[in-house]
Scaffold this motif. Structure first.
Motif, PDB file in Angstrom:
ATOM      1  N   GLY A 191       0.784  -1.222   0.000  1.00  0.00           N
ATOM      2  CA  GLY A 191       0.000   0.000   0.000  1.00  0.00           C
ATOM      3  C   GLY A 191       0.819   1.277   0.000  1.00  0.00           C
ATOM      4  O   GLY A 191       0.302   2.364  -0.212  1.00  0.00           O
ATOM      5  N   ASN A 192       2.146   1.157   0.245  1.00  0.00           N
ATOM      6  CA  ASN A 192       2.979   2.347   0.407  1.00  0.00           C
ATOM      7  C   ASN A 192       2.395   3.322   1.413  1.00  0.00           C
ATOM      8  O   ASN A 192       2.459   4.538   1.242  1.00  0.00           O
ATOM      9  CB  ASN A 192       3.173   3.059  -0.923  1.00  0.00           C
ATOM     10  CG  ASN A 192       4.245   2.387  -1.747  1.00  0.00           C
ATOM     11  OD1 ASN A 192       5.242   1.906  -1.191  1.00  0.00           O
ATOM     12  ND2 ASN A 192       4.036   2.314  -3.052  1.00  0.00           N
ATOM     13  N   LEU A 193       1.776   2.765   2.464  1.00  0.00           N
ATOM     14  CA  LEU A 193       1.127   3.623   3.449  1.00  0.00           C
ATOM     15  C   LEU A 193       2.099   4.053   4.532  1.00  0.00           C
ATOM     16  O   LEU A 193       1.910   5.074   5.179  1.00  0.00           O
ATOM     17  CB  LEU A 193      -0.051   2.877   4.088  1.00  0.00           C
ATOM     18  CG  LEU A 193      -1.182   2.513   3.133  1.00  0.00           C
ATOM     19  CD1 LEU A 193      -2.089   1.468   3.754  1.00  0.00           C
ATOM     20  CD2 LEU A 193      -1.990   3.742   2.770  1.00  0.00           C
ATOM     21  N   ILE A 194       3.130   3.257   4.744  1.00  0.00           N
ATOM     22  CA  ILE A 194       4.152   3.561   5.741  1.00  0.00           C
ATOM     23  C   ILE A 194       5.520   3.292   5.116  1.00  0.00           C
ATOM     24  O   ILE A 194       5.612   2.538   4.149  1.00  0.00           O
ATOM     25  CB  ILE A 194       3.976   2.698   7.017  1.00  0.00           C
ATOM     26  CG1 ILE A 194       3.900   1.207   6.649  1.00  0.00           C
ATOM     27  CG2 ILE A 194       2.731   3.085   7.782  1.00  0.00           C
ATOM     28  CD1 ILE A 194       3.871   0.293   7.851  1.00  0.00           C
ATOM     29  N   PRO A 195       6.575   3.910   5.665  1.00  0.00           N
ATOM     30  CA  PRO A 195       7.905   3.651   5.091  1.00  0.00           C
ATOM     31  C   PRO A 195       8.377   2.241   5.427  1.00  0.00           C
ATOM     32  O   PRO A 195       7.914   1.628   6.380  1.00  0.00           O
ATOM     33  CB  PRO A 195       8.782   4.703   5.756  1.00  0.00           C
ATOM     34  CG  PRO A 195       8.065   5.095   6.996  1.00  0.00           C
ATOM     35  CD  PRO A 195       6.606   4.922   6.724  1.00  0.00           C
ATOM     36  N   ASP A 196       9.344   1.731   4.643  1.00  0.00           N
ATOM     37  CA  ASP A 196       9.850   0.371   4.851  1.00  0.00           C
ATOM     38  C   ASP A 196      10.523   0.204   6.204  1.00  0.00           C
ATOM     39  O   ASP A 196      10.534  -0.884   6.768  1.00  0.00           O
ATOM     40  CB  ASP A 196      10.866   0.018   3.754  1.00  0.00           C
ATOM     41  CG  ASP A 196      10.175  -0.216   2.422  1.00  0.00           C
ATOM     42  OD1 ASP A 196       8.985  -0.622   2.455  1.00  0.00           O
ATOM     43  OD2 ASP A 196      10.788   0.013   1.363  1.00  0.00           O
TER      44      ASP A 196
END
Lengths: 345, 290
Positions: free
Chosen positions: A109-114
């Motif tokens: 989702g690219n909602l939070i950084p890795d």
């Protein structure tokens, strides 16, 4: 006559208006004192835990900022919760029982950084637990450690590793034990794992289901699940005299938390969401978590509750399977190790 | 002018009688129906197909022929077959009692027959698991006889039979109501035994309805999740049902694989329903001498 009707109408109108005014003033009251909202998406068996934490945090937040905060909870299996967020549920924070379910929010989702896990202490895991056994009154089958579980006459109850993080943890804990025991002898490790899985009478789809099967339906000799859950059961069922057995070696089960950057930016809840998670590390909150039978990091609290949590060797995921990604790929993906071990014999 | 008037009139009358329907606005209502059918049925189905189409044929084949998935097809199909066969017998019996006998509480029994439809399937599953567990009300006696129900494939059959029995009852009931008792009475007066009456008079009329009800019950059982999951035990290759396999794929975030297995189940259900419809159409045609 018409006058009388008119006056009653007026009276009614007046009543309506005052009622409406009352409703609006009530509704407007808290809003004017700035009520903030926060949505916490969490795993199934943390309902009671977060109900209590939310009260504690609301008090803390009010003392700090003067704002009242209304915290919504959403609970189900943590993979299911993660799917809901991927599909658009705008939760501010997640408090899960599996690292992989938080990872998926970054990957898909690219909602939070890795690197979300490095944003808070202890891999963003304010509390942790391990896998333990629950046995029946007086431990009739004399279960002490993992190797007792594969004895001829022992039946096990555990959640399905395919549908439950709890089940995956149990699998990894047993694997960790087998690796310690047999070293590099892969054949023996596989044999042990296959034996263990073969002794499972019921694979429930979730942790609470497994508890019900063992406690209410009376099936099996050993229930394998989180230490926290296992400790709750005798407290809730004092008449059944269950015994908790913590094996000598088990898995370090971390309970990761993260704020969802995309959602909190959109909703303007950044400070609130971060404080909500950071406060989990406070002495007060850690004491409460220990009360729910979770192991905690805070040194003072740790000493207070030392007698509740026996010492054991806790193996982290990288020692057993390299990393969570590797564990998912080699063991739990379709056609993986678990599928091979469970192949019809 | 005059000639056109004359020629138009009969044509108008003809067309009016041809399109005359009880309810007005056929075009509008058909349009609305089609629109909602598309929204509610076709769109989700095409979504499923598109998700599946994302993967190649060999990938699709690999997913749906995974040994564990194949084992679950077998478990599901066999259990559904057993459940629907049981329902054919039991449902026929229930329908017979409800149509042919008068007794106090008949209306209540009739209403209770729909309970499996109204009850959330999860509630049914938990209740059945409680009853049939080794320490449950039924389970403790069955266990003494050496019969294990809960957490075995037999438990799956029980759950499926419970959730789909109204299909048979509600399909057979109206046919039985239509059936005049005179034929049976005539047969009996000619000296036929009860069994002969059933075999020669009742069964030939009833069996299409029983088969239809049984097939519906089978199709429903194929997809049952809520009721089954609590009583199945979910042991790989032994008591895992197909809907659990779909759930497992979702749990792995493998959406295409989940859609692929779902598509298989959907195709089977659709083919089954189509077969019943075709067969029923033929049967009715033959019945009415068409």
């Amino acid at each position: 006559m018409p006058n009388a009707i008119l006056s009653t109408l007026k009276l009614r109108k007046g009543l309506w208006f005052s009622a409406l005014a009352l409703v609006f003033s009530l509704a407007g009251g808290p809003a004017s004192a700035q009520e903030r909202e926060l949505l916490n998406s969490s795993y199934d068996i943390a309902r009671e835990l977060f109900a209590e934490y939310n009260q504690m945090f609301a008090k803390h937040w009010q003392e700090k900022t003067g704002e009242t905060v209304n915290i919504q909870q959403s609970h189900s299996g943590s993979s299911k919760q993660a799917r809901a967020i991927l599909q658009g549920l705008d939760a501010d924070v997640v408090t899960y029982n599996q690292v992989t379910d938080v990872n998926i929010l970054a990957e898909r989702g690219n909602l939070i950084p890795d690197d979300w896990a490095s944003r808070l202490p202890n891999n963003s895991s304010p509390y942790y637990s391990t896998m333990a056994f629950l046995v029946r009154d007086g431990n009739p089958k004399n279960i002490q450690n993992w190797d007792d579980l594969i004895r001829e006459d022992v039946e096990l109850i555990m959640p399905n590793p395919k549908t439950s993080g709890n089940g995956r943890y149990t699998y990894l804990a047993a694997l960790g034990y087998a690796q310690e025991q047999f070293g590099d002898d892969q054949e023996k490790i596989d044999q042990f794992m296959s034996d263990l899985l073969g002794h499972v009478k019921v694979f429930d789809s979730g942790g609470r289901g497994a508890t019900t099967t063992f406690v209410e339906r009376g099936l099996g000799d050993v229930l394998l699940t989180f230490e926290s859950e296992v400790n709750n059961i005798p407290e809730l069922n004092p008449d059944k005299n269950f015994e908790v057995i913590v094996p000598k070696v088990s898995f370090l089960a971390e309970f990761p938390v993260a704020w969802i950057d995309k959602n909190i930016e959109k909703k303007g809840t950044e400070k609130l969401a971060k404080e909500y998670l950071e406060y989990l590390y406070s002495e007060e909150a850690q004491r409460m978590l220990a009360g729910f039978n979770y192991r905690v990091h805070d040194e003072t609290v740790k000493k207070e509750v030392a007698d509740k949590f026996p010492d054991l060797k806790l193996l982290p995921i990288d020692e057993i399977a390299g990393s969570w990604e590797e564990a998912m790929e080699t063991h739990f993906a379709s056609g993986g190790k678990l599928d091979q071990l469970q192949r019809q014999r | 002018m005059a000639t056109t008037d004359v020629s138009e009139r009969p044509a108008k009358r003809l067309s009016a009688s041809a399109t005359k329907r009880v309810l007005p606005g056929f075009g509008l209502s058909l349009g609305i129906s089609l629109f909602f059918i598309s929204l509610v049925l076709l769109l989700p189905i095409s979504g499923l197909v598109i998700r599946t189409a994302g993967m190649g044929w060999d990938q699709f084949w690999f997913v749906i022929t995974d040994p564990r998935v194949v084992a679950s097809y077998k478990v599901t199909a066999l259990a559904a077959l057993a459940a629907s066969l049981f329902n054919c017998v039991f449902g026929l019996l229930m329908a017979w009692v409800l149509v042919r006998y008068e007794f106090p509480g008949k209306r209540l029994l009739d209403a209770i027959m729909d309970l499996p439809f109204a009850l959330p399937t999860a509630v049914a599953g938990i209740t059945l698991a409680t009853l049939f567990a080794e320490n449950g009300w039924y389970g403790q006696y069955l266990a003494k006889l050496g019969i294990e129900v809960a957490y075995t494939p037999l438990g799956i059959v029980v759950a499926m039979a419970f959730t789909s029995v109204p299909f048979v009852v509600r399909t057979v009931q109206p046919v039985l109501e239509e059936l005049a008792p005179e034929d049976e009475e005539a047969a009996m007066s000619l000296g036929a035994s009860d069994m002969t009456v059933f075999r020669r008079i009742l069964f030939p009329t009833l069996w299409p309805a029983v088969v239809t009800g049984g097939a519906l019950s089978f199709a429903r059982s194929l997809g049952e999740y809520g009721a089954v999951i609590f009583i199945a035990g979910n042991s790989p290759y032994v008591s895992e049902v197909i809907s659990l396999m779909i759930f497992v794929r979702l749990e792995e975030y493998d959406f295409p694989a989940a859609s692929a297995i779902a598509a298989v189940v959907m195709t089977v259900s659709l083919l089954l329903l189509l077969a019943i419809n075709v067969w029923q159409g033929r049967y009715l045609k033959r019945l009415h001498g068409g």
